[in-house]
Design a protein around this motif. Structure first.
Motif, PDB file in Angstrom:
ATOM      1  N   PHE A 109       0.930  -1.463  -0.209  1.00  7.73           N
ATOM      2  CA  PHE A 109       0.126   0.296   0.335  1.00  7.73           C
ATOM      3  C   PHE A 109       0.755   0.636   0.165  1.00  7.73           C
ATOM      4  CE2 PHE A 109      -3.517  -2.879   2.083  1.00  7.73           C
ATOM      5  CZ  PHE A 109      -4.414  -2.584   0.322  1.00  7.73           C
ATOM      6  N   SER A 110       2.069   1.362   0.444  1.00 12.42           N
ATOM      7  CA  SER A 110       2.171   2.965   0.609  1.00 12.42           C
ATOM      8  C   SER A 110       3.523   2.697  -0.617  1.00 12.42           C
ATOM      9  CB  SER A 110       3.917   2.441   2.144  1.00 12.42           C
ATOM     10  OG  SER A 110       5.174   1.571   2.120  1.00 12.42           O
ATOM     11  N   GLY A 111       4.116   1.470  -1.456  1.00 16.56           N
ATOM     12  CA  GLY A 111       4.319   1.263  -2.286  1.00 16.56           C
ATOM     13  C   GLY A 111       5.934   0.841  -2.278  1.00 16.56           C
ATOM     14  N   HIS A 112       6.670   0.493  -1.244  1.00 22.26           N
ATOM     15  CA  HIS A 112       8.808   0.074  -0.964  1.00 22.26           C
ATOM     16  C   HIS A 112       8.735  -1.603  -1.588  1.00 22.26           C
ATOM     17  CE1 HIS A 112       9.112   3.607   1.227  1.00 22.26           C
ATOM     18  NE2 HIS A 112       7.749   3.344   1.820  1.00 22.26           N
ATOM     19  N   ILE A 113       8.917  -1.088  -3.050  1.00 21.07           N
ATOM     20  CA  ILE A 113       9.005  -2.620  -3.636  1.00 21.07           C
ATOM     21  C   ILE A 113      10.163  -3.072  -2.849  1.00 21.07           C
ATOM     22  CG2 ILE A 113      10.205  -3.427  -5.056  1.00 21.07           C
ATOM     23  CD1 ILE A 113       7.733  -2.045  -5.824  1.00 21.07           C
ATOM     24  N   PHE A 114      11.166  -2.669  -1.448  1.00 17.41           N
ATOM     25  CA  PHE A 114      12.275  -3.485  -0.761  1.00 17.41           C
ATOM     26  C   PHE A 114      11.370  -3.840   0.335  1.00 17.41           C
ATOM     27  CE2 PHE A 114      15.079  -3.438   2.540  1.00 17.41           C
ATOM     28  CZ  PHE A 114      16.469  -4.354   1.614  1.00 17.41           C
ATOM     29  N   GLY A 115      10.047  -3.575   0.705  1.00 16.34           N
ATOM     30  CA  GLY A 115       9.795  -4.331   1.883  1.00 16.34           C
ATOM     31  C   GLY A 115       9.283  -4.901   1.525  1.00 16.34           C
ATOM     32  N   ALA A 116       8.446  -5.572   0.347  1.00 17.14           N
ATOM     33  CA  ALA A 116       7.502  -6.713  -0.702  1.00 17.14           C
ATOM     34  C   ALA A 116       8.663  -7.457  -1.432  1.00 17.14           C
ATOM     35  CB  ALA A 116       7.030  -5.744  -1.660  1.00 17.14           C
ATOM     36  N   ILE A 117       9.720  -7.522  -0.653  1.00 21.27           N
ATOM     37  CA  ILE A 117      10.744  -8.786  -1.451  1.00 21.27           C
ATOM     38  C   ILE A 117      11.116  -8.501   0.006  1.00 21.27           C
ATOM     39  CG2 ILE A 117      13.332  -8.525  -1.996  1.00 21.27           C
ATOM     40  CD1 ILE A 117      12.696  -6.429  -4.135  1.00 21.27           C
ATOM     41  N   ILE A 118      11.357  -8.450   0.679  1.00 27.11           N
ATOM     42  CA  ILE A 118      11.783  -8.774   2.429  1.00 27.11           C
ATOM     43  C   ILE A 118      10.560  -9.307   3.040  1.00 27.11           C
ATOM     44  CG2 ILE A 118      12.295  -8.102   4.434  1.00 27.11           C
ATOM     45  CD1 ILE A 118      14.858  -8.150   2.650  1.00 27.11           C
ATOM     46  N   SER A 119       9.529  -9.382   3.183  1.00 24.36           N
ATOM     47  CA  SER A 119       8.555  -9.773   3.165  1.00 24.36           C
ATOM     48  C   SER A 119       7.902 -10.787   2.508  1.00 24.36           C
ATOM     49  CB  SER A 119       6.989  -8.748   2.996  1.00 24.36           C
ATOM     50  OG  SER A 119       7.243  -8.124   3.833  1.00 24.36           O
ATOM     51  N   ASN A 120       8.388 -11.074   1.259  1.00 21.75           N
ATOM     52  CA  ASN A 120       8.567 -12.510   0.088  1.00 21.75           C
ATOM     53  C   ASN A 120       9.665 -13.805   1.026  1.00 21.75           C
ATOM     54  OD1 ASN A 120       6.362 -11.958  -1.265  1.00 21.75           O
ATOM     55  ND2 ASN A 120       7.829 -10.581  -3.216  1.00 21.75           N
ATOM     56  N   TYR A 121      10.931 -13.249   1.572  1.00 25.65           N
ATOM     57  CA  TYR A 121      11.697 -13.902   2.327  1.00 25.65           C
ATOM     58  C   TYR A 121      10.965 -14.753   3.463  1.00 25.65           C
ATOM     59  CZ  TYR A 121      15.388 -12.783  -0.993  1.00 25.65           C
ATOM     60  OH  TYR A 121      15.917 -12.909  -2.448  1.00 25.65           O
TER      61      TYR A 121
END
Length: 87
Positions: free
Chosen positions: A55-67
């Motif tokens: 929702f905030s548009g931070h791709i890096f946070g989504a990548i970390i969450s995938n791990y």
């Protein structure tokens, strides 16, 4: 939009389990109980982290969450394996 409602249901469920789980871990004192507690904590971290990043548009946070999702999935599969070996 419906996925947000589904996510809310599972987040609520996981929160209730997280609140009740320490009692079970203390009483059972088994590796399965500890892994279940870890799985719930990983789920809550991954789900809230990914949703917030999305929702905030931070791709890096989504990548970390995938791990974190990977470790959650591995923990759940380990729990399945341990339960199957008991039977």
């Amino acid at each position: 939009m419906y996925s947000i409602y589904l996510d809310f249901i599972t987040l609520t469920w996981a929160t209730i389990i997280l609140i009740a789980m320490p009692t079970v871990v203390w009483r059972e004192r088994s590796i399965e109980a500890w892994l279940a507690l870890l799985a719930v904590a990983l789920y809550l971290t991954a789900q809230t982290g990914w949703t917030t990043a999305y929702f905030s548009g931070h791709i890096f946070g989504a990548i970390i969450s995938n791990y974190i999702w990977f470790f959650f999935n591995a923990t759940v599969l380990l729990l399945f394996t341990l339960n199957l070996r008991k039977r």
